[in-house]
Design a protein around this motif. Structure first.
Motif, short mmCIF file in Angstrom:
data_model
loop_
_atom_site.label_atom_id
_atom_site.label_comp_id
_atom_site.label_asym_id
_atom_site.label_seq_id
_atom_site.Cartn_x
_atom_site.Cartn_y
_atom_site.Cartn_z
N GLU A 34 -19.45 60.08 55.41
CA GLU A 34 -19.93 58.52 55.32
C GLU A 34 -19.27 57.42 56.10
O GLU A 34 -18.26 57.59 56.72
N ARG A 35 -19.81 56.36 56.02
CA ARG A 35 -19.32 55.46 56.59
C ARG A 35 -18.21 54.77 55.84
O ARG A 35 -18.09 54.62 54.70
N ASP A 36 -16.92 54.54 56.79
CA ASP A 36 -15.52 54.19 55.92
C ASP A 36 -15.03 52.95 56.65
O ASP A 36 -14.87 53.01 57.73
N PRO A 37 -15.17 51.85 55.88
CA PRO A 37 -14.48 50.56 56.34
C PRO A 37 -12.93 50.69 56.91
O PRO A 37 -12.64 50.09 57.69
N LYS A 38 -12.35 51.80 56.39
CA LYS A 38 -11.16 51.93 56.73
C LYS A 38 -10.93 52.56 58.03
O LYS A 38 -9.97 52.19 58.90
N ILE A 39 -12.02 53.21 58.46
CA ILE A 39 -12.10 53.81 60.01
C ILE A 39 -12.29 52.63 60.79
O ILE A 39 -11.65 52.51 61.95
N GLU A 40 -13.36 51.54 60.44
CA GLU A 40 -13.45 50.44 61.19
C GLU A 40 -12.26 49.56 61.39
O GLU A 40 -11.72 48.97 62.50
N ALA A 41 -11.49 49.56 60.34
CA ALA A 41 -10.18 48.72 60.29
C ALA A 41 -9.26 49.33 61.28
O ALA A 41 -8.65 48.79 61.86
N ALA A 42 -9.17 50.58 61.30
CA ALA A 42 -8.21 51.26 62.25
C ALA A 42 -8.44 51.05 63.70
O ALA A 42 -7.56 50.86 64.36
N ILE A 43 -9.66 50.85 63.92
CA ILE A 43 -10.24 50.38 65.40
C ILE A 43 -9.62 49.43 65.58
O ILE A 43 -8.98 48.89 66.66
N ALA A 44 -9.70 48.21 64.66
CA ALA A 44 -9.61 47.02 64.94
C ALA A 44 -8.12 46.80 65.08
O ALA A 44 -7.48 45.99 65.90
N LYS A 45 -7.46 47.37 64.22
CA LYS A 45 -5.87 47.43 64.28
C LYS A 45 -5.35 47.82 65.58
O LYS A 45 -4.31 47.41 66.16
N THR A 46 -5.84 49.05 66.06
CA THR A 46 -5.35 49.44 67.37
C THR A 46 -5.61 48.47 68.67
O THR A 46 -4.78 48.18 69.27
N VAL A 47 -6.73 47.93 68.59
CA VAL A 47 -7.13 46.63 69.64
C VAL A 47 -6.19 45.56 69.36
O VAL A 47 -5.87 44.99 70.28
N CYS A 48 -5.67 45.14 68.11
CA CYS A 48 -4.88 43.98 67.91
C CYS A 48 -3.71 44.48 68.46
O CYS A 48 -3.03 43.63 68.92
N GLY A 49 -3.16 45.63 68.26
CA GLY A 49 -2.00 46.08 68.80
C GLY A 49 -1.76 45.89 70.15
O GLY A 49 -0.95 45.50 70.69
N PHE A 50 -2.73 46.40 70.93
CA PHE A 50 -2.76 46.17 72.29
C PHE A 50 -3.03 44.82 72.79
O PHE A 50 -2.05 44.52 73.79
N LEU A 51 -3.62 43.90 72.08
CA LEU A 51 -3.59 42.40 72.43
C LEU A 51 -2.35 41.89 72.44
O LEU A 51 -1.75 41.20 73.31
N ASN A 52 -1.48 42.25 71.16
CA ASN A 52 -0.20 41.70 71.03
C ASN A 52 0.87 42.28 71.79
O ASN A 52 2.05 41.72 71.66
N GLY A 53 0.79 43.31 72.49
CA GLY A 53 1.67 44.09 73.05
C GLY A 53 1.32 43.98 74.74
O GLY A 53 1.02 42.88 75.16
#
Length: 277
Positions: free
Chosen positions: A112-131
């Motif tokens: 099923e569609r899982d908002p937590k999966i979408e959040a994990a993608i955004a978190k990874t990109v956020c981590g790269f942006l801040n690093g």
């Protein structure tokens, strides 16, 4: 002059660890410039200016290298993965600047569609942006096995890469903001996921059918802190913005005290960049 520049730069790097990330060529050039300035100033004195010039050149070189280290850490990405072919990065596996995700929205356990999966993608990109930046691959599991994007595509009205890219753009814009999203590049690459066959003919047939599409997300470092607004979920109200950074092969959220310290080191003013450690 070049040899003396390298010698002065070597002493400066030995005395001040903060300047060691600056390349040797840049260090030698800055040391040579510092030496020329020092000789000019030292010649204004009547006595032998040699030792005075050397000491002044070393001090000036250290200041130049500290400034160079500050500029390098603030505006230049420390990773070169963006120019590395997709197949090569997949072969090397996950690292501090490369991350694999099986899907971007579908939970492969519940299907099923899982908002937590979408959040994990955004978190990874956020981590790269801040690093220091990095590259995220979607459609590849943690072991580097290519899964493709079919599982995600089935949840979209239009099952093509344009719709997939639009979904990711909307996700990054809503969670990270428009300015931060401008530092994210989304591309798609067909990758061979075939296994060996029993003979040449069979191998050729498997390879023809063994390509799968993966999504590549290249992220450049952000010149300012990026906060993540978590995607809204049913039964939950608005959530506080979160600050994520890369830590080893993963991404983690910083506490307030950690955030303040990280901000000072990563984006502080020139004074903090020079003397903040």
């Amino acid at each position: 002059v070049i040899l003396v520049g390298f010698a002065i730069a070597a002493v400066a790097k030995l005395l001040v660890p903060q300047v060691r990330p600056v390349s040797w060529s840049t260090s030698a050039l800055l040391a040579a410039v510092a030496g020329a300035i020092s000789i000019t100033i030292a010649n204004q004195f009547d006595r032998d200016p040699t030792w005075l010039a050397v000491l002044f050149a070393l001090a000036l070189t250290i200041l130049f290298l500290l400034a160079a280290a500050a500029v390098r850490g603030r505006v230049l990405p420390a990773v070169t993965v963006h120019g590395t072919p997709t197949e090569e990065l997949l072969r090397l596996g996950e690292s501090g600047v490369v991350e694999f995700k099986s899907t971007s929205r579908r939970n492969l356990h519940t299907m099923e569609r899982d908002p937590k999966i979408e959040a994990a993608i955004a978190k990874t990109v956020c981590g790269f942006l801040n690093g220091r930046g990095g590259t995220l691959f979607i459609g590849v599991d943690d072991e580097g096995t290519v899964l493709g994007l079919d599982a995600d595509m089935e949840l979209m009205k239009r099952r093509d890469t344009d719709a997939y890219a639009l979904f990711l753009r909307d996700l990054f814009t809503s969670t990270l903001g428009v300015p931060a999203s401008s530092g994210v590049r989304v591309t798609f690459h067909p990758v061979d996921n075939a296994t060996d066959g029993s003979g040449p003919d069979e191998q050729a047939e498997v390879e023809a059918e063994g390509e799968a599409m993966v999504c590549r997300v290249d992220v450049t470092p952000s010149p300012a802190p990026v906060f993540l607004t978590p995607p809204k979920q049913k039964g939950q109200g608005a959530q506080d913005p979160e600050f994520w950074v890369r830590s080893g092969n993963g991404t983690r959220r910083l506490r307030i005290d950690e955030l303040l310290d990280y901000h000072q080191r990563r984006w502080g003013g020139l004074r903090s960049r020079l003397f903040g450690g």
